[in-house]
Design a protein around this motif. Structure first.
Motif, short mmCIF file in Angstrom:
data_model
loop_
_atom_site.label_atom_id
_atom_site.label_comp_id
_atom_site.label_asym_id
_atom_site.label_seq_id
_atom_site.Cartn_x
_atom_site.Cartn_y
_atom_site.Cartn_z
N PRO A 101 4.60 -0.57 -6.13
CA PRO A 101 3.97 0.70 -5.78
C PRO A 101 4.88 1.63 -4.98
O PRO A 101 4.84 2.85 -5.17
CB PRO A 101 2.75 0.28 -4.95
N VAL A 102 5.72 1.07 -4.12
CA VAL A 102 6.62 1.90 -3.33
C VAL A 102 7.68 2.52 -4.23
O VAL A 102 7.94 3.72 -4.19
CB VAL A 102 7.31 1.08 -2.21
N PHE A 103 8.30 1.70 -5.06
CA PHE A 103 9.33 2.21 -5.97
C PHE A 103 8.78 3.33 -6.85
O PHE A 103 9.41 4.38 -7.01
CB PHE A 103 9.84 1.08 -6.87
N ILE A 104 7.62 3.10 -7.44
CA ILE A 104 7.07 4.04 -8.43
C ILE A 104 6.68 5.36 -7.80
O ILE A 104 6.98 6.44 -8.32
CB ILE A 104 5.90 3.38 -9.18
N VAL A 105 6.00 5.32 -6.66
CA VAL A 105 5.56 6.57 -6.02
C VAL A 105 6.74 7.29 -5.38
O VAL A 105 6.82 8.53 -5.41
CB VAL A 105 4.44 6.29 -5.01
N ALA A 106 7.68 6.54 -4.82
CA ALA A 106 8.87 7.19 -4.26
C ALA A 106 9.62 7.97 -5.35
O ALA A 106 10.06 9.11 -5.12
CB ALA A 106 9.79 6.15 -3.62
#
Length: 502
Positions: A334-339
């Motif tokens: 989730p962090v990778f994708i939203v970042a």
């Protein structure tokens, strides 16, 4: 610009926590923790509890899952119990559906409710005492958290539709680490990264999170760890599900509570809330993702991407204009994708968390993002004229709620989430073969690690006829753990106990 009387403003935040065995530990129940956080939020706003006309609670894991039984008991009306503790007499009480999106989604909803004139002073809260419950579960001196405060309640149910598939559970996808590993493994393969490269990327992503948690007074694990330590398996950092070790998954054994106070600008003025306390919700969005097998790309989330982008669009800003961010961090994906959606790199000097994130600050059930909102609000007050972003995620990247906050007076703007949701839902989805037989290709996979060292493999694949399937894959564990299984041809067959890779 002077805000109109019905403009919703966030005027108070509060947080509490306690740790087993540390000074001040009082084995508080979730109601006690939420009530203490609510008192802090009201004190922050300078408002008496008697002013509150609406309360909304984020449910604990124990009361949001239909099959879960509260080990130490629970309130049968969580919002009313908290209201009674603090001396509030709200006309409306809401218990939101479960999921990590709940805190931000409640802010978005009740900001709109205030703007429409249907509420003036709204108190939102949630808490978990999972650490206390686990410690006292089998002890003779365990406390009893059962209570029945009476009063009306708008209970919204569990909200598990589209998240839990009993067919997938029967094939071993019964826990969140294995299900999120499906996303991270698919993303790794799409980026053509080796296992070692991707593990290093996860370590590099989360090392700065540990530094933030180490300085946070309410963090459950306030310890700095470098990238190598985070990703190196040891006796205390055992593998959970490839590519995760224990250190980089959400830490749920916490005792934490957080609360937020929303008011109309008119009510805030009437109650004497200083305008430098006011935080505006400049942009927001609420979107739901497809079920796992309906997603075109297992390694991405169009709903998460559009929820982040639309909140910025509504606020009229771009990613580089944000001064503080908190991206939901139950796992790396989730962090990778939203970042990426925000145009922010893992090494951005602004950082990607305001708290330290779920693995290090702590993951208090469904309520983590209430703490994120509190942290972002404090940072914005310290730097007037800036913008902050909160991204909240529930299920298996299933429900997404976002908010852009600022001290700059901003009129409340309804989001276009319904239109965007219709566009996302209109994309054709593949069919799933519940009983799968024949040749196909591996699209993603999970390898679960048991405490005793046993491993379990699960594959999500696509048959040659285009239908997707889930299958147990213990016969190809070597491929799943050392090779590159994604894209490999396999044969699947159905059995009385489910699909297996032959």
């Amino acid at each position: 610009m002077t805000p109109s009387p019905r403009t919703p403003v966030l005027v108070g935040v509060g947080e509490v926590s306690e740790r087993l065995g540390e000074p001040g530990y009082r084995r508080r129940s979730p109601v006690d923790l939420a009530a203490d956080a609510a008192r802090e939020a009201l004190h922050d706003a300078g408002v008496d509890a008697s002013a509150v006309d609406t309360v909304a609670g984020v449910p604990q894991f124990e009361i949001s899952l239909p099959w879960a039984t509260p080990v130490l008991g629970a309130s049968d009306n969580f919002p009313r119990s908290v209201a009674a503790r603090i001396g509030a007499g709200p006309r409306r009480a809401v218990l939101e559906i479960g999921g990590g999106q709940a805190p931000q989604r409640l802010v978005n909803e009740f900001a709109a409710t205030i703007a429409a004139g249907h509420a003036d002073v709204v108190l939102l809260f949630g808490a978990e005492a999972i650490s206390t419950v686990g410690f006292y579960a089998s002890r003779d001196d365990r406390p009893d958290f059962t209570e029945s405060p009476g009063g009306s309640l708008e209970a919204r149910g569990s909200g598990l539709d589209g998240i839990v598939s009993m067919h997938h559970v029967a094939h071993g996808l019964s826990d969140t680490p294995s299900q999120y590993s499906l996303i991270d493994n698919a993303r790794r393969a799409r980026l053509a990264m080796s296992r070692a490269e991707y593990a290093a990327a996860i370590g590099g992503l989360f090392e700065p999170f540990t530094a933030v948690a180490a300085a946070h007074p309410h963090a459950a694990a306030p310890v700095f760890r470098d990238a190598a330590e985070l990703m190196t398996p040891t006796g205390t950092n055992r593998p959970i599900a490839d590519p995760y070790t224990r250190y980089v998954v959400a830490r749920e054994k916490v005792n934490q509570g957080a609360a937020v106070v929303l008011m109309s600008a008119e009510a805030a003025r009437r109650h004497g809330v200083r305008e430098e306390q006011w935080i505006h919700l400049a942009g927001h969005a609420d979107l739901d993702e497809r079920t796992m097998v309906e997603r075109p790309d297992y390694g991405n989330s169009p709903a998460a991407v559009r929820a982040a982008q639309h909140a910025l669009e509504t606020a009229g800003i771009t990613g580089p204009e944000l001064s503080t961010l908190d991206l939901y961090s139950c796992y790396a994906a989730p962090v990778f994708i939203v970042a990426e959606a925000l145009g922010v790199g893992p090494d951005d000097p602004r950082g990607l968390t305001a708290t330290g994130g779920l693995p290090f600050f702590g993951g208090p059930g469904n309520n983590y993002s209430m703490h994120a909102i509190a942290a972002v609000v404090r940072q914005l007050r310290a730097a007037p004229g800036t913008y902050g972003f909160v991204g909240a995620n529930g299920g298996i990247m299933s429900k997404h709620s976002t908010g852009v906050y600022t001290t700059i007076p901003s009129p409340f703007k309804p989001s276009e989430s319904a239109r965007i949701q219709a566009e996302l839902d209109a994309v054709p989805a593949p069919e799933e073969a519940l009983t799968a037989d024949g040749a196909g290709v591996v699209e993603t996979y999970a390898v679960k690690h048991r405490r005793g060292g046993e491993r379990e493999g699960i594959v999500l694949g696509r048959l040659d006829d285009g239908r997707r399937f889930v299958a147990r894959a213990d016969t190809i564990l070597d491929l799943l753990t050392t090779g590159e299984p994604i894209g490999e041809r396999v044969t699947v067959r159905s059995t009385p106990t489910g699909n297996v890779i032959a």
